[in-house]
Design a protein around this motif. Structure first.
Motif, PDB file in Angstrom:
ATOM      1  N   GLY A 176      65.154  57.223  47.433  1.00 37.04           N
ATOM      2  CA  GLY A 176      64.100  57.116  46.419  1.00 37.04           C
ATOM      3  C   GLY A 176      62.733  56.964  47.067  1.00 37.04           C
TER       4      GLY A 176
ATOM      5  N   TYR B   3      70.769  52.537  39.755  1.00 40.32           N
ATOM      6  CA  TYR B   3      71.054  51.857  41.023  1.00 40.32           C
ATOM      7  C   TYR B   3      70.353  50.506  41.128  1.00 40.32           C
TER       8      TYR B   3
ATOM      9  N   ALA C  78      70.574  55.081  47.952  1.00 48.00           N
ATOM     10  CA  ALA C  78      69.758  55.584  46.847  1.00 48.00           C
ATOM     11  C   ALA C  78      68.324  55.041  46.929  1.00 48.00           C
ATOM     12  N   ASP C  79      68.199  53.766  47.247  1.00 42.31           N
ATOM     13  CA  ASP C  79      66.860  53.173  47.321  1.00 42.31           C
ATOM     14  C   ASP C  79      66.052  53.770  48.474  1.00 42.31           C
TER      15      ASP C  79
ATOM     16  N   ALA D 299      67.975  55.619  37.466  1.00 42.21           N
ATOM     17  CA  ALA D 299      69.294  56.262  37.542  1.00 42.21           C
ATOM     18  C   ALA D 299      70.407  55.228  37.374  1.00 42.21           C
TER      19      ALA D 299
ATOM     20  N   THR E 209      70.956  62.984  41.806  1.00 45.90           N
ATOM     21  CA  THR E 209      70.967  61.993  40.731  1.00 45.90           C
ATOM     22  C   THR E 209      69.570  61.371  40.606  1.00 45.90           C
ATOM     23  N   LEU E 210      68.954  61.133  41.768  1.00 46.45           N
ATOM     24  CA  LEU E 210      67.641  60.492  41.787  1.00 46.45           C
ATOM     25  C   LEU E 210      66.514  61.449  41.398  1.00 46.45           C
ATOM     26  N   THR E 211      66.533  62.657  41.949  1.00 47.50           N
ATOM     27  CA  THR E 211      65.390  63.552  41.719  1.00 47.50           C
ATOM     28  C   THR E 211      65.238  63.908  40.246  1.00 47.50           C
TER      29      THR E 211
ATOM     30  N   VAL F  85      62.483  54.971  40.407  1.00 47.06           N
ATOM     31  CA  VAL F  85      63.357  56.147  40.307  1.00 47.06           C
ATOM     32  C   VAL F  85      64.823  55.744  40.458  1.00 47.06           C
ATOM     33  N   ALA F  86      65.115  54.957  41.495  1.00 52.28           N
ATOM     34  CA  ALA F  86      66.509  54.570  41.749  1.00 52.28           C
ATOM     35  C   ALA F  86      67.073  53.729  40.600  1.00 52.28           C
TER      36      ALA F  86
ATOM     37  N   HIS G 261      65.211  61.919  38.000  1.00 47.76           N
ATOM     38  CA  HIS G 261      64.358  60.865  37.433  1.00 47.76           C
ATOM     39  C   HIS G 261      62.971  60.841  38.067  1.00 47.76           C
ATOM     40  N   SER G 262      62.713  61.790  38.975  1.00 48.69           N
ATOM     41  CA  SER G 262      61.415  61.823  39.657  1.00 48.69           C
ATOM     42  C   SER G 262      60.422  62.654  38.848  1.00 48.69           C
TER      43      SER G 262
END
Ligand code: ZN
Length: 381
Positions: free
Chosen positions: A141, A213, A137-138, A211, A88-90, A207-208, A92-93
């Motif tokens: 991230g 978070y 998630a953080d 998404a 989910t995070l990557t 990033v987190a 947004h990376s």
């Protein structure tokens, strides 16, 4: 030039000599030409092109060492959950297309380690201290940014020269790959410098939060870690002094405010459905004797039964996230750094924690539909 005609073996031996000659500078005058050419060879790694593919190979080697050291939790369910959060995070990376892998290490030590090419490791001990999915998630991230910003690759390129032959490349020399893996492993285990850590904090939260978070999870988790160490009977570990901690937490708050990071997803219930680990008191964490299973500087197989000559210079095992709170000081640089705690022979209960015995990767498949459903359930994007 004569040097060019030397065999690789001779070249490596000659380059090895350089370290011995470095101290008495006047000796260089005797054969400056020769030294100059050797130095040139040894410098090549600074210019070494490391492609994404090479980076992945180095990361695979680093991960293999980390997994051998700490073992892998042989549970597909926990891997699938961490991978769902991670993917989910990557997305947004800045490097969404790396072959990202999320690996849960089988140790009570609290740690998170990013290896080049997209290998993110988090320990059972770290998961046990988290209160919700936003904290996970953080933290992920933060680790993802170490990869996307190539902190380890830069550290090995900036670090001491790697001895390499004139015609050696990553493609034709397994030996060179092995040396780069060793260097990268040392850098990962040592932790990064203040600049890299703050960058990982900052960009990781972006990033987190992108998404969805809650970006306050990182500060909350760091506070948990800090409190845990306050209660420890011996305070010489990662958190011996933490004036940097207060500063870091303030910086996080400022970033959340100035960047208007509005992510609010916490996912308390889903986290606890998936993560059942119970935290272990820090004093109860079993450790292994120094040098017995250390990773940093202990990579050569031939050394496995010897005490490495530079034992006293063993690097700090980095809980990357806690790095700014180490007694050795925030400006400590990973490539050269000797840890205050490690140099004093103090056991670092996180890095030196005992690990599991099975290093096999647990492969899980996450389909696009599953990822979509996971995000939908969490109101994530
Ligand atoms: Zn870090």
């Amino acid at each position: 030039m004569r040097t060019m005609a030397m065999s690789r073996g001779v070249l490596l031996a000659a380059a090895g000599l350089m370290a011995g000659l470095a101290a008495p500078a006047h000796a260089a005058g005797q054969s400056s030409g020769q030294l100059g050419s050797i130095f040139k060879k040894a410098q090549q790694v600074h210019d070494l092109e490391i492609s994404d593919e090479d980076e992945e190979k180095i990361g695979a080697g680093v991960s293999e060492k980390i997994r051998a050291r700490y073992g892998v939790v042989q549970d597909p369910a926990i891997h699938k959950y961490v991978e769902l959060v991670g993917l989910t995070l990557t997305a947004h990376s800045s490097r969404p297309n790396l072959p990202w892998k999320f690996i849960v290490l089988d140790t009570d030590g609290v740690n998170a380690l990013a290896a080049p090419g997209g290998y993110i490791h988090i320990t059972r001990g770290a998961l046990s201290l988290m209160k919700n999915e936003a904290e996970l998630a953080d933290v992920l991230g933060h680790e993802i940014i170490h990869v996307t910003e190539k902190h380890t690759i830069r550290a090995i390129q900036k670090g001491k020269a790697i001895q390499m032959g004139a015609d050696e490349t990553m493609a034709n020399s397994p030996a060179l790959l092995g040396k780069l893996v060793d260097k990268a492993t040392d850098a990962v285990m040592a932790g990064f410098g203040r600049t890299e850590e703050l960058e990982a904090d900052d960009k990781g939260l972006v990033v987190a939060a992108s998404a969805g978070y809650d970006p306050k999870g990182l500060g909350a988790f760091l506070t948990t870690l800090s409190d845990r160490n306050k209660n420890a009977s011996s305070k010489q570990g990662l958190f011996a002094s933490h004036p940097e901690m207060d500063e870091r937490l303030k910086t996080l708050e400022t970033e959340i405010a100035t960047r208007k990071l509005t992510g609010a997803v916490v996912m308390d219930a889903r986290f606890h459905e998936n993560v059942k680990y119970k935290p272990l008191d820090q004093a109860a964490i079993a450790t292994v004797p120094k040098g017995a299973a250390g990773l940093a500087g202990d990579s050569g197989q031939k050394k496995s039964d010897d005490k490495p000559a530079d034992d006293g210079k063993k690097k700090k095992g980095g809980f990357g996230l806690g790095k700014l709170m180490t007694a050795s000081g925030p400006e400590q640089k990973s490539a050269e750094g000797t840890s205050g705690a490690a140099a004093r022979g103090v056991t670092d209960s996180e890095r030196d924690a005992k690990g599991g015995s099975n290093p096999a990767m647990v492969s899980v498949k996450v389909t696009a539909a599953e990822l979509t459903a996971f995000k939908k359930e969490g109101k994530l994007s």
